[in-house]
Design a protein around this motif. Sequence first.
Motif, PDB file in Angstrom:
ATOM      1  N   TRP A  61       1.632   0.443  -4.411  1.00 53.40           N
ATOM      2  CA  TRP A  61       1.792  -0.843  -5.082  1.00 53.40           C
ATOM      3  C   TRP A  61       1.630  -0.621  -6.569  1.00 53.40           C
ATOM      4  CZ3 TRP A  61      -0.486  -5.550  -2.126  1.00 53.40           C
ATOM      5  CH2 TRP A  61       0.011  -5.544  -0.817  1.00 53.40           C
ATOM      6  N   HIS A  98      -6.704 -17.093   1.576  1.00 53.12           N
ATOM      7  CA  HIS A  98      -5.509 -16.509   2.192  1.00 53.12           C
ATOM      8  C   HIS A  98      -4.612 -17.679   2.565  1.00 53.12           C
ATOM      9  CE1 HIS A  98      -3.799 -14.377   6.018  1.00 53.12           C
ATOM     10  NE2 HIS A  98      -2.885 -14.505   5.075  1.00 53.12           N
ATOM     11  N   GLU A 152      -0.344 -14.686   0.803  1.00 54.00           N
ATOM     12  CA  GLU A 152      -0.993 -14.404  -0.463  1.00 54.00           C
ATOM     13  C   GLU A 152      -2.506 -14.465  -0.314  1.00 54.00           C
ATOM     14  OE1 GLU A 152       0.698 -16.092  -4.067  1.00 54.00           O
ATOM     15  OE2 GLU A 152      -1.291 -16.909  -4.512  1.00 54.00           O
ATOM     16  N   VAL A 212      -2.749 -10.915  -4.605  1.00 54.11           N
ATOM     17  CA  VAL A 212      -1.931  -9.919  -3.903  1.00 54.11           C
ATOM     18  C   VAL A 212      -1.050 -10.652  -2.901  1.00 54.11           C
ATOM     19  CG1 VAL A 212      -3.441  -7.929  -4.233  1.00 54.11           C
ATOM     20  CG2 VAL A 212      -3.830  -9.428  -2.302  1.00 54.11           C
ATOM     21  N   THR A 213       0.214 -10.253  -2.837  1.00 57.82           N
ATOM     22  CA  THR A 213       1.203 -10.973  -2.050  1.00 57.82           C
ATOM     23  C   THR A 213       2.060 -10.013  -1.252  1.00 57.82           C
ATOM     24  OG1 THR A 213       1.297 -12.640  -3.797  1.00 57.82           O
ATOM     25  CG2 THR A 213       3.094 -12.646  -2.230  1.00 57.82           C
ATOM     26  N   SER A 214       2.489 -10.452  -0.090  1.00 56.18           N
ATOM     27  CA  SER A 214       3.434  -9.721   0.753  1.00 56.18           C
ATOM     28  C   SER A 214       4.368 -10.731   1.408  1.00 56.18           C
ATOM     29  CB  SER A 214       2.680  -8.942   1.843  1.00 56.18           C
ATOM     30  OG  SER A 214       3.577  -8.335   2.741  1.00 56.18           O
ATOM     31  N   TYR A 216       3.714  -8.807   6.572  1.00 51.28           N
ATOM     32  CA  TYR A 216       2.315  -9.058   6.879  1.00 51.28           C
ATOM     33  C   TYR A 216       2.094  -9.150   8.389  1.00 51.28           C
ATOM     34  CZ  TYR A 216      -2.264 -11.227   7.003  1.00 51.28           C
ATOM     35  OH  TYR A 216      -3.583 -11.489   7.267  1.00 51.28           O
ATOM     36  N   LEU A 254      -3.913  -5.855   2.311  1.00 52.23           N
ATOM     37  CA  LEU A 254      -4.020  -7.090   1.520  1.00 52.23           C
ATOM     38  C   LEU A 254      -5.460  -7.574   1.474  1.00 52.23           C
ATOM     39  CD1 LEU A 254      -0.859  -9.116   2.574  1.00 52.23           C
ATOM     40  CD2 LEU A 254      -1.367  -8.179   0.324  1.00 52.23           C
TER      41      LEU A 254
END
Length: 161
Positions: free
Chosen positions: A46, A100, A116, A132-134, A139, A149
């Motif tokens: 990342w 979250h 997130e 932090v994001t996916s 996820y 995460l």
Amino acid sequence: MLNSVSGIVSGRADTDPLPKTCTGPDLLLPYADPSGRFRLAVPCGWRQVTSLMPGGCVRRTADLGPPEEVAAGLAGIAPNGLVMGSYGSSRGGRQYVTVHVQFGGNTAGVFGAAREFRAITVDQGLQYTLRVTSTRYRYLAHARVRQLLAGAADGFELLRA
């Protein structure tokens, strides 16, 4: 904000979600701000896409409200926002709120739905937030992404303001 780098493009759940350079047991890499203000754990592969800048103005972390209210406020900023979890913690004598949330559909833009995590603390009236994001798919499809995460959010620590 931390975000995954390119190279993780396959839509299949059985495809490794991490770059091929991420091998071994140390998938969360320590990072310390050169000025000594904060440290965090960065998932392998990342990169930083924006700087960690102070935000908001409250006197102390408790002024943000209970973690559940902070998460609901974040989820409520966009349609289809859902609270997935929230909790308070303490690291280095400082209080943190970690939330979250899931943002769906058009809210998340090109990512589709997104997950997130935000770790938030307040020092001397300044709010510091690590985000932090996916993608939601990545996820849900990969346990390692879920662990990274959460680990990145829990690894954030403001050392001094």
